[in-house]
Design a protein around this motif. Structure first.
Motif, mmCIF file in Angstrom:
data_model
loop_
_atom_site.group_PDB
_atom_site.id
_atom_site.type_symbol
_atom_site.label_atom_id
_atom_site.label_comp_id
_atom_site.label_asym_id
_atom_site.label_seq_id
_atom_site.Cartn_x
_atom_site.Cartn_y
_atom_site.Cartn_z
ATOM 1 N N PRO A 103 -6.806 0.953 7.057
ATOM 2 C CA PRO A 103 -6.694 0.488 5.906
ATOM 3 C C PRO A 103 -7.590 -0.498 5.121
ATOM 4 N N SER A 104 -7.921 -1.478 5.769
ATOM 5 C CA SER A 104 -8.810 -2.415 5.198
ATOM 6 C C SER A 104 -10.230 -1.860 4.616
ATOM 7 N N ALA A 105 -10.595 -0.726 5.325
ATOM 8 C CA ALA A 105 -11.806 -0.072 4.872
ATOM 9 C C ALA A 105 -11.407 0.694 3.550
ATOM 10 N N VAL A 106 -10.297 1.412 3.504
ATOM 11 C CA VAL A 106 -9.759 2.114 2.330
ATOM 12 C C VAL A 106 -9.566 1.103 1.251
ATOM 13 N N ARG A 107 -8.888 0.366 1.467
ATOM 14 C CA ARG A 107 -8.677 -0.903 0.353
ATOM 15 C C ARG A 107 -9.639 -1.334 -0.203
ATOM 16 N N ALA A 108 -10.852 -1.687 0.518
ATOM 17 C CA ALA A 108 -12.159 -2.431 0.108
ATOM 18 C C ALA A 108 -12.857 -1.426 -0.874
ATOM 19 N N GLU A 109 -12.746 -0.198 -0.574
ATOM 20 C CA GLU A 109 -13.429 0.941 -1.273
ATOM 21 C C GLU A 109 -12.768 1.097 -2.594
ATOM 22 N N LEU A 110 -11.448 1.037 -2.674
ATOM 23 C CA LEU A 110 -10.560 1.489 -3.843
ATOM 24 C C LEU A 110 -10.554 0.304 -4.716
ATOM 25 N N LEU A 111 -10.622 -0.998 -4.223
ATOM 26 C CA LEU A 111 -10.775 -2.330 -5.125
ATOM 27 C C LEU A 111 -12.133 -2.435 -5.860
ATOM 28 N N ARG A 112 -13.156 -1.686 -5.235
ATOM 29 C CA ARG A 112 -14.398 -1.525 -5.785
ATOM 30 C C ARG A 112 -14.483 -0.789 -7.230
ATOM 31 N N LEU A 113 -13.239 0.177 -7.329
ATOM 32 C CA LEU A 113 -13.262 1.073 -8.451
ATOM 33 C C LEU A 113 -12.318 0.237 -9.693
ATOM 34 N N GLY A 114 -12.102 -1.059 -9.335
ATOM 35 C CA GLY A 114 -11.571 -1.898 -10.230
ATOM 36 C C GLY A 114 -9.772 -2.027 -10.414
ATOM 37 N N TYR A 115 -9.577 -1.526 -9.217
ATOM 38 C CA TYR A 115 -7.896 -1.535 -9.200
ATOM 39 C C TYR A 115 -7.730 -2.909 -8.782
ATOM 40 N N GLU A 116 -6.522 -3.543 -8.916
ATOM 41 C CA GLU A 116 -5.930 -4.734 -8.406
ATOM 42 C C GLU A 116 -4.680 -4.580 -7.438
ATOM 43 N N GLU A 117 -4.925 -5.312 -6.134
ATOM 44 C CA GLU A 117 -3.712 -5.043 -5.348
ATOM 45 C C GLU A 117 -2.424 -5.432 -6.135
ATOM 46 N N GLU A 118 -1.286 -4.389 -5.564
ATOM 47 C CA GLU A 118 0.109 -4.463 -6.253
ATOM 48 C C GLU A 118 0.469 -5.900 -5.403
ATOM 49 N N ARG A 119 1.422 -6.790 -6.304
ATOM 50 C CA ARG A 119 1.803 -7.925 -5.661
ATOM 51 C C ARG A 119 3.374 -7.889 -6.148
ATOM 52 N N VAL A 120 4.246 -8.237 -4.719
ATOM 53 C CA VAL A 120 5.569 -7.889 -4.819
ATOM 54 C C VAL A 120 6.228 -9.304 -4.310
ATOM 55 N N ALA A 121 7.526 -9.702 -5.265
ATOM 56 C CA ALA A 121 7.948 -10.960 -4.866
ATOM 57 C C ALA A 121 9.040 -10.497 -3.600
ATOM 58 N N GLN A 122 9.527 -11.586 -2.890
ATOM 59 C CA GLN A 122 10.338 -11.388 -1.772
ATOM 60 C C GLN A 122 11.613 -10.539 -2.397
ATOM 61 N N ASP A 123 11.906 -11.002 -3.373
ATOM 62 C CA ASP A 123 13.177 -10.044 -3.933
ATOM 63 C C ASP A 123 12.921 -8.759 -4.379
ATOM 64 N N GLY A 124 11.679 -8.148 -4.266
ATOM 65 C CA GLY A 124 11.226 -6.667 -4.452
ATOM 66 C C GLY A 124 10.635 -6.754 -6.031
ATOM 67 N N GLU A 125 10.835 -7.661 -6.672
ATOM 68 C CA GLU A 125 10.405 -7.690 -8.190
ATOM 69 C C GLU A 125 8.664 -7.493 -8.148
ATOM 70 N N ARG A 134 -1.663 0.872 2.958
ATOM 71 C CA ARG A 134 -1.201 0.548 4.233
ATOM 72 C C ARG A 134 -1.396 1.422 5.388
ATOM 73 N N GLU A 135 -0.966 1.173 6.618
ATOM 74 C CA GLU A 135 -0.983 2.054 7.736
ATOM 75 C C GLU A 135 -0.117 3.220 7.494
ATOM 76 N N LEU A 136 -0.250 4.289 8.353
ATOM 77 C CA LEU A 136 0.647 5.170 8.320
ATOM 78 C C LEU A 136 1.982 4.977 8.951
ATOM 79 N N PHE A 137 3.194 5.489 8.397
ATOM 80 C CA PHE A 137 4.307 5.294 8.996
ATOM 81 C C PHE A 137 4.333 5.705 10.402
ATOM 82 N N SER A 138 5.076 4.814 11.509
ATOM 83 C CA SER A 138 5.101 4.938 12.630
ATOM 84 C C SER A 138 6.195 6.038 13.086
#
Length: 192
Positions: A103-125, A134-138
């Protein structure tokens, strides 16, 4: 409107479950709206309470699996999502070919395309950004939870439009689709 990337496979044994997740992620199909069936006489031995079109014949199939049906995208937003999927596809293909699916390698490459990581508050907003990696589902196997190597990608293009992708040893894939009621852009795992 759904277009998916054909799966690219390597000769790896024992990745059936992970590959099934990829196939589900890249599958194109629409679930029927599924009206509730009325209790009418049926064939001998068949339940009169089975919903029409229920794949396994289980009563309340559509109702029980509503959380697994993506929302509908508007035509304009579907086009936008397909454009973004076309941007992600070659990056995930290259990462798969280079055997980089953490996930860290994939994230780094996609951020280079200009995307911004999604941020979510504790209440889900949602607070901003559009990209989640993220990693695959277990899965539960032999008395413990196991998580295969790989990354799941979600890009929120509009409130009703997402691009999802996966890259792992067995394959990679990208598709555009609507968000899920409980899990946003990520398709929820079974076992709700």
């Amino acid at each position: 409107m759904c277009r998916s990337t054909p799966l690219r496979r390597t000769p790896v044994a024992g990745v059936g479950l992970a590959l099934a997740a990829v196939v589900a992620l890249t599958a194109c199909g629409q679930a029927s709206a599924g009206a509730a069936a009325s209790p009418t006489p049926s064939a001998a031995g068949a339940s009169p309470y089975v919903e029409p079109g229920a794949g396994d014949g289980a009563p309340h199939h559509d109702e029980n699996n509503a959380y697994r049906r993506p929302g509908t995208m508007s035509a304009a937003h579907a086009e936008d999502a397909e454009r973004e999927a076309d941007r992600l596809r070659p990056v995930l293909k290259r990462l798969w070919e280079e055997r980089k699916w953490h996930p860290s390698a994939v994230r780094a490459e996609l951020l280079r395309l200009g995307y911004e990581e999604e941020r979510v508050a504790q209440d889900g907003e949602r607070l901003g950004g559009s990209l989640t990696v993220r990693e695959l589902f277990s899965r539960y196997e032999d008395g413990r939870y196991v998580t295969d190597e790989g990354a799941l990608v979600a890009l929120r293009v509009h409130e009703d439009a997402c691009v999802t992708g996966v890259v792992q040893e067995a394959a990679y894939g990208v598709r555009a689709g609507g968000p899920y009621p409980e899990t946003g852009c990520f398709e929820p795992p079974y076992g709700h």
